[in-house]
Enzyme design. Structure first.
Site: not given
Ligand code: ADP
Ligand code: MG
Length: 393
Positions: A42-43, A135, A137-138, A183, A234
């Protein structure tokens, strides 16, 4: 029990059904890309060090079809977006595409702009089981799914390293997030049953087979306290690392050893800077040791390394939070838990716990009793990276 993660097929069918309902015809192309969890390291990414993530069973699915126009119409049917869920834009001149509203579509637009070949207009539906903003990584899952969808509709398949870098650039330029490369790499390159050691300096990877996990599991606990690593916190940490490397005449902390800490002390570096450096140097050593432990099936050792990682993130890097510390300490107090740490940048988000299968219910119920927030649980089964799916129901 741990949250039941719908299987990829189930999510795919939801996406195909949503596409049919929205656009009145069947989708012709379908893809998915996974979220990820970092086991250790991490980091270290922005210090040209090592990270050790695995791809998760939770995925972002895109189902769609070229529409014979220059317009892209994309619907996100995910809980990620509440008010505006439809994005529409012209792609006849990719250079003219700019970030804007809805914000979630910026990740998609960035990938379109970075795609090397010309693209047809298309309709698409996005559905995800990756929890958003936890966290896991959506954001990378959305970028990599988008890029994989573009590959599918054009038949142009990129080299995996270029693909990951292109998706990272989309996040930098279109979402304004200066993320590292981990990611996107793991979402592109994950393999079923494997974790991945990534060297963030030369971008080389080693796939680590985890078949001999035996009766051990990785449990992810979402603190549901948002991972708000304020950009200044950060930046301060990045700057401290860059400054220390510069004081030693090195390009990055990757070229610095623990011996060099004495020199930094003589040069008058602050205690805080020394602690940041100590974390990064030891975390790189721990991450490489963790790969060896995983390869040898030595879970006791892996658990110790995970514990040391958390303690250093808490004390030296100062990116833990009371919520994360509570989750980690509670998990560690249960017999059969080998190690527990925060995962991701810190200040919220998730923890990852290595445990013996038989104690999972006990860990979950003890966390539910102790933690004042609402925790959610996921099993981190090492899963495959981005891929095309058929369009059969
Ligand atoms: P993490 O990557 O940890 O989940 P982030 O803040 O980096 O958090 O990313 C989240 C953002 O990604 C959401 O606010 C949205 O804008 C976008 N996102 C992720 N998945 C989707 C999805 N299935 N549909 C629409 N937007 C999404
Ligand atoms: Mg993210």
């Amino acid at each position: 029990m741990a949250e039941n993660i719908s299987d990829v097929k189930e999510v795919k069918i939801k996406a195909l059904d949503a596409f049919l309902k929205e656009f009145g015809e069947e989708a012709t192309h379908c893809v998915c890309a996974p979220g990820r969890v970092n086991v250790i390291g991490e980091h270290t990414d922005y210090n040209e060090g090592f990270v050790l993530p695995m791809a998760l069973p939770m995925v972002t699915v895109i189902a769609g079809k070229p529409n014979g126009t220059n317009i892209c119409t994309i619907i996100s049917a995910s809980s990620a977006v509440t008010s505006v869920s439809k994005a529409e834009f012209d792609i006849s001149e990719p250079a003219a595409i700019k970030p804007g509203e809805p914000k979630w579509a910026n990740y998609v637009k960035g990938c379109i702009v970075n795609f090397t070949n010309s693209l047809p207009g298309f309709n698409a539906v996005v559905i995800s089981t990756v929890p958003v903003g936890a966290g896991l990584s959506s954001s990378a899952a959305l970028e990599v799914a988008t890029y994989t969808f573009l590959e599918a509709i054009t038949g142009q398949v990129a080299n995996p390293v270029e693909k990951a870098i292109s998706c990272q650039k989309a996040e930098h330029d279109f979402a304004g997030v200066p993320c590292g490369i981990m990611d996107q790499f793991i979402s592109v390159m994950g393999q079923d049953g494997h974790a991945l050691l990534l060297d963030c300096r030369d971008k080389s990877v080693i796939q680590i087979h985890m078949e001999n996990l035996k009766d051990h599991l990785f449990l992810i606990t979402n603190s549901n306290s948002p991972h708000k690593l304020s950009s200044s916190a950060y930046r301060d940490r990045r700057d401290a690392c860059f400054e220390a490397a510069k004081m030693l005449g090195k390009n990055s902390l990757r070229d610095v050893s623990l011996e060099d800490i004495k020199t930094l002390e003589k040069q008058g570096a602050s205690k805080v800077t020394i602690n940041r450096v100590r974390h990064v140097l030891n975390e790189n050593l721990r991450t490489q040791a963790a790969m060896k432990a995983l390869q040898a099936g030595d879970y006791k050792r892996l658990g110790e390394l995970m514990n040391e990682s958390h303690d250093s993130l808490r004390d030296n890097y100062e990116v833990s939070s009371p919520e994360l510390d509570t989750l980690v300490n509670t998990a560690r107090s249960v017999d059969g838990v080998l190690g527990s740490r925060l995962t991701g940048a810190g200040f919220g988000g998730c923890t990852i716990t290595l445990l013996k299968e038989e104690c999972i219910s006990k860990v979950i119920s003890k966390i539910k009793d102790t933690y004042t927030g609402k925790a959610t649980f996921y099993m981190a089964k090492p899963s495959a990276g981005a891929r095309r799916l058929d369009c059969h129901r």
